[in-house]
Design an enzyme around this catalytic site. Structure first.
Site, PDB file in Angstrom:
ATOM      1  N   GLY A   1      18.572  37.758  44.848  1.00 48.20           N
ATOM      2  CA  GLY A   1      18.449  39.134  44.351  1.00 48.20           C
ATOM      3  C   GLY A   1      17.881  40.038  45.424  1.00 48.20           C
TER       4      GLY A   1
ATOM      5  CE  LYS B   1       5.241  42.533  32.829  1.00 44.98           C
ATOM      6  NZ  LYS B   1       5.375  43.990  32.966  1.00 44.98           N
TER       7      LYS B   1
HETATM    8  N1  NAI Z   1      10.701  46.405  39.323  1.00 43.00           N
HETATM    9  C1  NAI Z   1       9.468  46.080  39.006  1.00 43.00           C
HETATM   10  O1  NAI Z   1       8.559  46.925  38.993  1.00 43.00           O
HETATM   11  C2  NAI Z   1       9.123  44.681  38.657  1.00 43.00           C
HETATM   12  C3  NAI Z   1      10.084  43.719  38.470  1.00 43.00           C
HETATM   13  N2  NAI Z   1       9.730  42.455  38.136  1.00 43.00           N
HETATM   14  C4  NAI Z   1      10.732  41.432  37.957  1.00 43.00           C
HETATM   15  O2  NAI Z   1      11.367  41.214  39.192  1.00 43.00           O
HETATM   16  C5  NAI Z   1      12.715  40.807  38.977  1.00 43.00           C
HETATM   17  C6  NAI Z   1      13.631  41.743  39.747  1.00 43.00           C
HETATM   18  O3  NAI Z   1      13.388  43.064  39.310  1.00 43.00           O
HETATM   19  P1  NAI Z   1      14.025  44.308  40.092  1.00 43.00           P
HETATM   20  O4  NAI Z   1      14.062  44.052  41.541  1.00 43.00           O
HETATM   21  O5  NAI Z   1      13.298  45.484  39.570  1.00 43.00           O
HETATM   22  O6  NAI Z   1      15.490  44.301  39.500  1.00 43.00           O
HETATM   23  P2  NAI Z   1      16.798  44.931  40.131  1.00 43.00           P
HETATM   24  O7  NAI Z   1      17.776  45.070  39.025  1.00 43.00           O
HETATM   25  O8  NAI Z   1      16.482  46.119  40.965  1.00 43.00           O
HETATM   26  O9  NAI Z   1      17.255  43.767  41.134  1.00 43.00           O
HETATM   27  C7  NAI Z   1      17.866  42.577  40.723  1.00 43.00           C
HETATM   28  C8  NAI Z   1      19.004  42.317  41.684  1.00 43.00           C
HETATM   29  O10 NAI Z   1      19.538  41.047  41.424  1.00 43.00           O
HETATM   30  C9  NAI Z   1      20.947  41.150  41.574  1.00 43.00           C
HETATM   31  N3  NAI Z   1      21.593  40.056  40.846  1.00 43.00           N
HETATM   32  C10 NAI Z   1      21.801  39.938  39.512  1.00 43.00           C
HETATM   33  N4  NAI Z   1      22.438  38.781  39.257  1.00 43.00           N
HETATM   34  C11 NAI Z   1      22.610  38.161  40.435  1.00 43.00           C
HETATM   35  C12 NAI Z   1      23.193  36.921  40.824  1.00 43.00           C
HETATM   36  N5  NAI Z   1      23.755  36.103  39.930  1.00 43.00           N
HETATM   37  N6  NAI Z   1      23.206  36.595  42.142  1.00 43.00           N
HETATM   38  C13 NAI Z   1      22.656  37.418  43.052  1.00 43.00           C
HETATM   39  N7  NAI Z   1      22.089  38.602  42.754  1.00 43.00           N
HETATM   40  C14 NAI Z   1      22.072  38.960  41.447  1.00 43.00           C
HETATM   41  C15 NAI Z   1      21.288  42.521  41.015  1.00 43.00           C
HETATM   42  O11 NAI Z   1      22.550  42.958  41.503  1.00 43.00           O
HETATM   43  C16 NAI Z   1      20.122  43.347  41.541  1.00 43.00           C
HETATM   44  O12 NAI Z   1      20.407  43.892  42.813  1.00 43.00           O
HETATM   45  C17 NAI Z   1      12.914  40.827  37.462  1.00 43.00           C
HETATM   46  O13 NAI Z   1      12.649  39.545  36.957  1.00 43.00           O
HETATM   47  C18 NAI Z   1      11.841  41.789  36.979  1.00 43.00           C
HETATM   48  O14 NAI Z   1      11.453  41.556  35.664  1.00 43.00           O
HETATM   49  C19 NAI Z   1       8.417  42.076  37.991  1.00 43.00           C
HETATM   50  C20 NAI Z   1       7.436  42.980  38.167  1.00 43.00           C
HETATM   51  C21 NAI Z   1       7.703  44.365  38.475  1.00 43.00           C
HETATM   52  N1  LIG Z   2       9.482  46.896  33.845  1.00 42.52           N
HETATM   53  C1  LIG Z   2       8.201  46.363  34.134  1.00 42.52           C
HETATM   54  C2  LIG Z   2       8.131  45.993  35.581  1.00 42.52           C
HETATM   55  C3  LIG Z   2       6.991  45.139  35.881  1.00 42.52           C
HETATM   56  O1  LIG Z   2       6.768  44.078  35.317  1.00 42.52           O
HETATM   57  C4  LIG Z   2       7.145  47.396  33.824  1.00 42.52           C
HETATM   58  O2  LIG Z   2       7.501  48.549  33.590  1.00 42.52           O
HETATM   59  O3  LIG Z   2       5.967  47.031  33.783  1.00 42.52           O
END
Ligand code: NAI
Ligand SMILES: N[C@@H](CC=O)C(=O)O
Ligand code: NA
Length: 438
Positions: free
Chosen positions: A11, A205
């Site tokens: 990702g 969480k």
């Molecule tokens: N954005 C935030 O503030 C936070 C996010 N998280 C967690 O981090 C993780 C990622 O979040 P984000 O980066 O915000 O999401 P995002 O949606 O920006 O990034 C996820 C990426 O994974 C890619 N993806 C999806 N399926 C795929 C596959 N089969 N193979 C390869 N790539 C694939 C998508 O195209 C996307 O670019 C999630 O589990 C989210 O809950 C945790 C804490 C905070």
């Molecule tokens: N979507 C979540 C991202 C972090 O876990 C949030 O808004 O807190």
């Protein structure tokens, strides 16, 4: 020559792209801290035709499975999110002997035990500091720093998106839809923001926090959950008039009951719901996408953890902390502590939990209506703390009555609400919210 550990990234979205950026820009420092260079050998993406400034296209692949199964990979960072294919990829990484760092609370809350068991039998690490409260160190404090203490409560704001929305609705009178779009734009929201606004993210969480804090297993579906989609401007105004603010809280508690024979039973509860808290409460000042978590334990007493709960750079900070830790372990041929779920504490149903409630009611503006409403509370043994009429919020002939109760069980309160709805004087029970932190 410095040794190297090979990192596969799954990702490359908000969090993943920031992890790569830091690995590239601060490689020397991270190598000195980890005892090995952290060399990114592949990045699994869904699409290759997306512009990714600063990232070598040669690293990109759409075959995530082949990447995690490569023999030369030591550490896998999973920041795809969701249940599948994240789960299968993590399990494949363990099978290949890699340690895994994930930010995926949804998966951990759904199927954590499978992952912990697989990591343990493979003799590798599973780290997930980023999964709860973004940048805030909370997983390691609970599972390591406080491991000698007895934690009795973990409570806080653990979703940045909903806090950002409620804060802007409260302070700027902003509309729910506009602020949600802004939170998505800023990278705070989940891929499907329903997870944020309906409380699923916070519930995941809470499940993770309760499991670690109380050495048991709590699954996402065992967490009582209400989101913020039902919160109206008028709720927020009524809260403000009472000197309170509305926050989406996650509350995990250890309950100890002693029966007549002196037998002690310990149960746990985990719930996520909007709540009114006094404007003077420390959680009331947590604004924007910030999170805060309070812990209560018998030795340490109260501790508070505060910081950025969402966003690319803050979340990447937690991921990188785990990555360096897993790398250090690997260099020593060791692993960190695994799951500590040595108790099987039951999860207490929400109906048995005592809290104070705020109820707003639209009723006919006529003599006797307050008495009729008060008697509903009395019938079900729910004691009223305050009852007042809010002015200027509704149509003529209608009074908005706001009631705050003393501590009551959810089951009793539900019975009150049902009876209120049956009264001819009552037009609508507009909202029911818990009151915490008094
Ligand atoms: N954005 C935030 O503030 C936070 C996010 N998280 C967690 O981090 C993780 C990622 O979040 P984000 O980066 O915000 O999401 P995002 O949606 O920006 O990034 C996820 C990426 O994974 C890619 N993806 C999806 N399926 C795929 C596959 N089969 N193979 C390869 N790539 C694939 C998508 O195209 C996307 O670019 C999630 O589990 C989210 O809950 C945790 C804490 C905070
Ligand atoms: N979507 C979540 C991202 C972090 O876990 C949030 O808004 O807190
Ligand atoms: Na964290």
């Amino acid at each position: 020559m410095t040794s190297a550990l090979r990192v596969a990234l799954l990702g490359c979205g908000t969090v993943g792209s920031e992890v790569v950026r830091v690995l590239q820009n601060q490689g020397d420092d991270l190598a000195a801290r980890a005892g090995a260079r952290l060399e990114v050998v592949g990045i699994a993406v869904r699409r290759l035709d997306v512009e990714r400034p600063g990232i070598d296209p040669a690293l990109l692949t759409t075959d995530a499975e082949a990447l995690v199964r490569r023999d030369d990979v030591d550490l896998v960072v999973e920041v795809i999110g969701g249940i599948e294919p994240a789960r299968s990829l993590i399990l494949a990484a363990f099978e290949s002997g890699s340690s895994v760092i994930t930010a995926n609370k949804a998966l951990l809350a759904e199927d954590g035990p499978t992952l912990f068991a697989a990591a343990e039998s493979a003799g590798v690490d599973l780290y997930f500091e980023a999964a709860v409260a973004g940048a805030i160190p909370i997983i390691r404090p609970l599972s390591e720093s406080l491991i000698g203490d007895q934690i009795t409560q973990v409570m806080g704001i653990v979703n940045g998106t909903t806090n950002f929305i409620l804060d802007k609705m409260h302070n700027e009178g902003a509309s729910y839809a506009d602020v949600l779009a802004e939170a998505q734009e800023l990278g705070y929201a989940e891929a499907d923001p329903t997870a944020d606004v309906e409380g699923f993210d916070a519930a995941a969480k809470a499940a993770i926090l309760a499991g670690i804090a109380f050495h048991t297993r709590v699954a996402a579906h065992e967490v009582y959950r209400e989101g913020i989609t039902g919160i109206t401007r008028s709720d927020i105004e009524a809260a403000a008039e009472m000197g309170t603010v509305v926050k989406l809280l996650a509350i995990c508690e250890l309950h100890t009951q002693t029966d007549d024979a002196g037998n002690v039973t310990e149960t746990v509860s985990a719930r996520v719901h909007p709540a009114l808290i006094p404007a003077t409460h420390p959680l009331a000042t947590v604004g924007g996408p910030y999170n805060a978590v309070f812990t209560e334990s018998t030795g340490a007493g109260s501790l508070m953890f505060y910081g950025a709960g969402a966003g690319g750079a803050p979340t990447a900070s937690a991921v990188l902390g785990d990555l360096v830790t897993a790398a250090r372990n690997r260099m020593r041929g060791a692993t960190g502590p695994g799951e500590s779920a040595y108790t099987q504490r039951q999860v207490m149903p929400i109906g048995e939990i005592d809290t104070c409630y705020f109820i707003s009611i639209d009723a006919a503006d006529q003599p006797g209506v307050l008495a009729a409403i008060a008697s509903c509370f009395a019938h079900h043994g729910v004691s009223v703390q305050t009852m007042r009429q809010q002015v200027g919020v509704n149509r003529a002939e209608t009074a908005r009555i706001v009631v705050v109760t003393h501590s009551a069980k959810e089951a009793a309160l539900s019975a009150v609400v049902e009876e209120l709805r049956s009264l001819t004087e009552v037009q609508e029970v507009c909202s029911v919210m818990r009151v915490e932190g008094e």
